[in-house]
Design a protein around this motif. Structure first.
Motif, PDB file in Angstrom:
ATOM      1  N   MET A  15       0.748  -1.106   0.119  1.00 40.84           N
ATOM      2  CA  MET A  15       0.096  -0.002  -0.194  1.00 40.84           C
ATOM      3  C   MET A  15       0.709   1.251  -0.024  1.00 40.84           C
ATOM      4  SD  MET A  15      -3.152   0.972   2.530  1.00 40.84           S
ATOM      5  CE  MET A  15      -4.091  -0.627   2.410  1.00 40.84           C
ATOM      6  N   ARG A  16       0.344   2.253  -0.678  1.00 39.26           N
ATOM      7  CA  ARG A  16       1.203   3.446  -0.829  1.00 39.26           C
ATOM      8  C   ARG A  16       0.690   4.294   0.181  1.00 39.26           C
ATOM      9  NH1 ARG A  16       0.561   5.199  -7.173  1.00 39.26           N
ATOM     10  NH2 ARG A  16      -1.312   5.956  -6.453  1.00 39.26           N
ATOM     11  N   ASP A  17       1.114   5.703   0.382  1.00 39.77           N
ATOM     12  CA  ASP A  17       0.857   6.496   1.460  1.00 39.77           C
ATOM     13  C   ASP A  17      -0.669   7.013   1.230  1.00 39.77           C
ATOM     14  OD1 ASP A  17       2.751   6.629   2.973  1.00 39.77           O
ATOM     15  OD2 ASP A  17       3.878   8.547   1.819  1.00 39.77           O
ATOM     16  N   GLY A  58      11.323  -5.157  -7.773  1.00 41.33           N
ATOM     17  CA  GLY A  58      12.576  -4.305  -7.475  1.00 41.33           C
ATOM     18  C   GLY A  58      12.462  -3.667  -6.035  1.00 41.33           C
ATOM     19  N   LEU A  59      11.501  -4.016  -5.213  1.00 43.74           N
ATOM     20  CA  LEU A  59      11.599  -3.137  -3.981  1.00 43.74           C
ATOM     21  C   LEU A  59      11.843  -4.350  -2.633  1.00 43.74           C
ATOM     22  CD1 LEU A  59      10.469  -1.212  -2.042  1.00 43.74           C
ATOM     23  CD2 LEU A  59       8.257  -2.419  -1.910  1.00 43.74           C
ATOM     24  N   SER A  60      12.967  -3.825  -1.855  1.00 45.86           N
ATOM     25  CA  SER A  60      13.519  -4.609  -0.803  1.00 45.86           C
ATOM     26  C   SER A  60      12.775  -4.127   0.600  1.00 45.86           C
ATOM     27  CB  SER A  60      14.952  -4.430  -0.570  1.00 45.86           C
ATOM     28  OG  SER A  60      15.739  -4.533  -1.772  1.00 45.86           O
ATOM     29  N   LEU A  61      11.829  -5.107   0.926  1.00 43.45           N
ATOM     30  CA  LEU A  61      11.127  -5.086   1.991  1.00 43.45           C
ATOM     31  C   LEU A  61      11.852  -5.343   3.316  1.00 43.45           C
ATOM     32  CD1 LEU A  61       7.509  -6.156   0.963  1.00 43.45           C
ATOM     33  CD2 LEU A  61       8.210  -3.771   1.381  1.00 43.45           C
ATOM     34  N   VAL A  88      -0.853 -14.327   3.091  1.00 43.32           N
ATOM     35  CA  VAL A  88      -0.960 -13.108   2.739  1.00 43.32           C
ATOM     36  C   VAL A  88      -0.348 -11.909   3.886  1.00 43.32           C
ATOM     37  CG1 VAL A  88      -2.640 -11.167   1.874  1.00 43.32           C
ATOM     38  CG2 VAL A  88      -3.106 -13.674   1.439  1.00 43.32           C
ATOM     39  N   TYR A  89       0.608 -10.994   3.356  1.00 42.02           N
ATOM     40  CA  TYR A  89       1.200 -10.029   4.342  1.00 42.02           C
ATOM     41  C   TYR A  89       0.678  -8.690   3.941  1.00 42.02           C
ATOM     42  CZ  TYR A  89       3.592 -14.305   5.553  1.00 42.02           C
ATOM     43  OH  TYR A  89       4.188 -15.521   6.037  1.00 42.02           O
ATOM     44  N   ALA A  90       0.695  -7.796   4.583  1.00 42.02           N
ATOM     45  CA  ALA A  90       0.418  -6.276   4.197  1.00 42.02           C
ATOM     46  C   ALA A  90       1.882  -5.577   4.548  1.00 42.02           C
ATOM     47  CB  ALA A  90      -0.622  -5.637   5.111  1.00 42.02           C
ATOM     48  N   ALA A  91       2.029  -4.598   3.451  1.00 43.11           N
ATOM     49  CA  ALA A  91       3.440  -3.813   3.881  1.00 43.11           C
ATOM     50  C   ALA A  91       3.235  -2.548   3.251  1.00 43.11           C
ATOM     51  CB  ALA A  91       4.648  -4.458   3.068  1.00 43.11           C
ATOM     52  N   ALA A  92       3.724  -1.549   3.765  1.00 44.09           N
ATOM     53  CA  ALA A  92       3.785  -0.035   3.374  1.00 44.09           C
ATOM     54  C   ALA A  92       4.765   0.213   2.380  1.00 44.09           C
ATOM     55  CB  ALA A  92       3.470   0.853   4.490  1.00 44.09           C
ATOM     56  N   LEU A  93       4.505   0.947   1.209  1.00 42.14           N
ATOM     57  CA  LEU A  93       5.625   1.270   0.487  1.00 42.14           C
ATOM     58  C   LEU A  93       6.420   2.506   0.966  1.00 42.14           C
ATOM     59  CD1 LEU A  93       6.994   1.184  -2.654  1.00 42.14           C
ATOM     60  CD2 LEU A  93       5.396   3.008  -2.983  1.00 42.14           C
ATOM     61  N   PRO A  94       7.728   2.166   1.390  1.00 41.49           N
ATOM     62  CA  PRO A  94       8.440   3.596   2.031  1.00 41.49           C
ATOM     63  C   PRO A  94       8.121   4.867   1.318  1.00 41.49           C
ATOM     64  CG  PRO A  94       9.767   1.334   1.847  1.00 41.49           C
ATOM     65  CD  PRO A  94       8.621   1.168   0.951  1.00 41.49           C
ATOM     66  N   VAL A  99       8.375   2.093  -7.487  1.00 41.54           N
ATOM     67  CA  VAL A  99       8.626   0.597  -7.913  1.00 41.54           C
ATOM     68  C   VAL A  99       8.232   0.566  -9.523  1.00 41.54           C
ATOM     69  CG1 VAL A  99       8.290  -0.294  -5.619  1.00 41.54           C
ATOM     70  CG2 VAL A  99       6.453  -0.028  -7.088  1.00 41.54           C
ATOM     71  N   ALA A 100       8.546  -0.552 -10.180  1.00 41.23           N
ATOM     72  CA  ALA A 100       8.187  -0.779 -11.478  1.00 41.23           C
ATOM     73  C   ALA A 100       8.133  -2.124 -11.846  1.00 41.23           C
ATOM     74  CB  ALA A 100       9.248   0.022 -12.410  1.00 41.23           C
ATOM     75  N   ALA A 101       7.412  -2.419 -12.556  1.00 39.32           N
ATOM     76  CA  ALA A 101       7.165  -4.040 -13.001  1.00 39.32           C
ATOM     77  C   ALA A 101       8.444  -4.732 -13.783  1.00 39.32           C
ATOM     78  CB  ALA A 101       6.007  -4.318 -14.005  1.00 39.32           C
ATOM     79  N   GLN A 102       9.051  -5.685 -13.354  1.00 40.20           N
ATOM     80  CA  GLN A 102       9.977  -6.436 -14.067  1.00 40.20           C
ATOM     81  C   GLN A 102      10.059  -7.910 -13.957  1.00 40.20           C
ATOM     82  OE1 GLN A 102      12.947  -4.349 -11.310  1.00 40.20           O
ATOM     83  NE2 GLN A 102      13.106  -6.445 -10.272  1.00 40.20           N
ATOM     84  N   ALA A 103      10.795  -8.523 -14.570  1.00 43.17           N
ATOM     85  CA  ALA A 103      10.989  -9.937 -14.769  1.00 43.17           C
ATOM     86  C   ALA A 103       9.586 -10.612 -15.313  1.00 43.17           C
ATOM     87  CB  ALA A 103      11.261 -10.568 -13.406  1.00 43.17           C
TER      88      ALA A 103
END
Length: 255
Positions: A15-17, A58-61, A88-94, A99-103
């Motif tokens: 989730m974003r701000d 590409g996001l390191s949580l 299922v886990y929840a995390a906030a985007l710092p 971030v961008a789609a890759q792989a």
């Protein structure tokens, strides 16, 4: 008795701000889902979730920021007749991180949990539909425009003098919502910070700090919380007058 085959995955509700949530679509598929994937041998759920988010976005949580929302069983989106067993886990985007789609990810979108709009020709994966549908809208607080304006005035008067005495050619205003009608923005600074201004000429209109009534009321459960959100919003927007950006305000606890 016949049992449907199953696959196990770990997924992240990122989730974003502004409250929007990340959904991704893999190459050659039509379903949008949460970032995540299958565990490697002997890999625990949180480790899988963190690895998959890094590989896909590409996001390191930070493992300590993960919140376990639960384990869910739903139909798999891309494997007909297969059950999906999801941790299922929840995390906030710092703040300040993009971030961008890759792989294997073909597309990344950010959606409102209560008004999910998908590109034409795509669908929502069953797990994503289940989780997004379970997120409750805040009940909110009822307050008239006059009552809210009085509360904003009180909070403005309570701010430290050193914070407000140096404000020059700035007015404060209350509006119901931003021009786009969204409920994601609590306030805004309209103008230039004090270091980026040209000299004001005759009849120059002042810059404005605007506090939005409906978005603040929508996220609050009582008047005390409304006061807190108004206070934080005022300090945040005044910070922009002094040239402080969103990332710095977030680090200072005013975002």
């Amino acid at each position: 008795m016949h049992h449907n085959p199953s696959i196990s995955v770990a997924a992240v509700v990122l989730m974003r701000d502004d409250g929007r949530i990340a959904l991704v679509r893999k190459h050659h598929t039509d379903a949008f889902m949460f970032p995540g994937g299958k565990p490697e041998p002997s890999e625990e759920g949180p480790t899988t979730a963190i690895r998959e988010v890094y590989e896909e976005l590409g996001l390191s949580l930070d493992p300590q920021t993960l919140e376990h929302l639960g384990d869910f069983t739903t139909p798999a989106a891309n494997e007909p007749g297969t059950q999906l067993l999801s941790q299922v886990y929840a995390a906030a985007l710092p703040a300040g991180v993009s971030v961008a789609a890759q792989a294997e990810i073909a597309q990344l979108i950010w959606v409102d949990a209560h008004d999910v709009g998908l590109p034409s020709g795509t669908t929502l994966a069953p797990l994503s539909a289940t989780i997004l549908g379970s997120l409750e809208q805040p009940e909110g607080v009822e307050m008239t425009l006059t009552e809210f304006e009085q509360l904003v005035s009180q909070e403005l008067e309570s701010l430290p003098k050193r914070l407000v005495d140096s404000l020059d050619n700035v007015v404060f205003a209350v509006e119901d919502r931003p021009a786009d009608g969204s409920l994601n923005v609590l306030g805004t600074y309209e103008g230039h910070d004090r270091f980026d201004r040209a000299d004001y000429g005759y009849a120059q209109l002042p810059d404005a700090i605007v506090v939005f009534r409906e978005p603040i009321l929508a996220i609050c459960d009582d008047v005390a919380q409304v006061r807190h959100e108004v206070h934080v919003t005022l300090v945040h927007e005044i910070g922009h007058y002094y040239g402080i950006d969103d990332a710095a305000l977030h680090d200072l606890g005013w975002a």
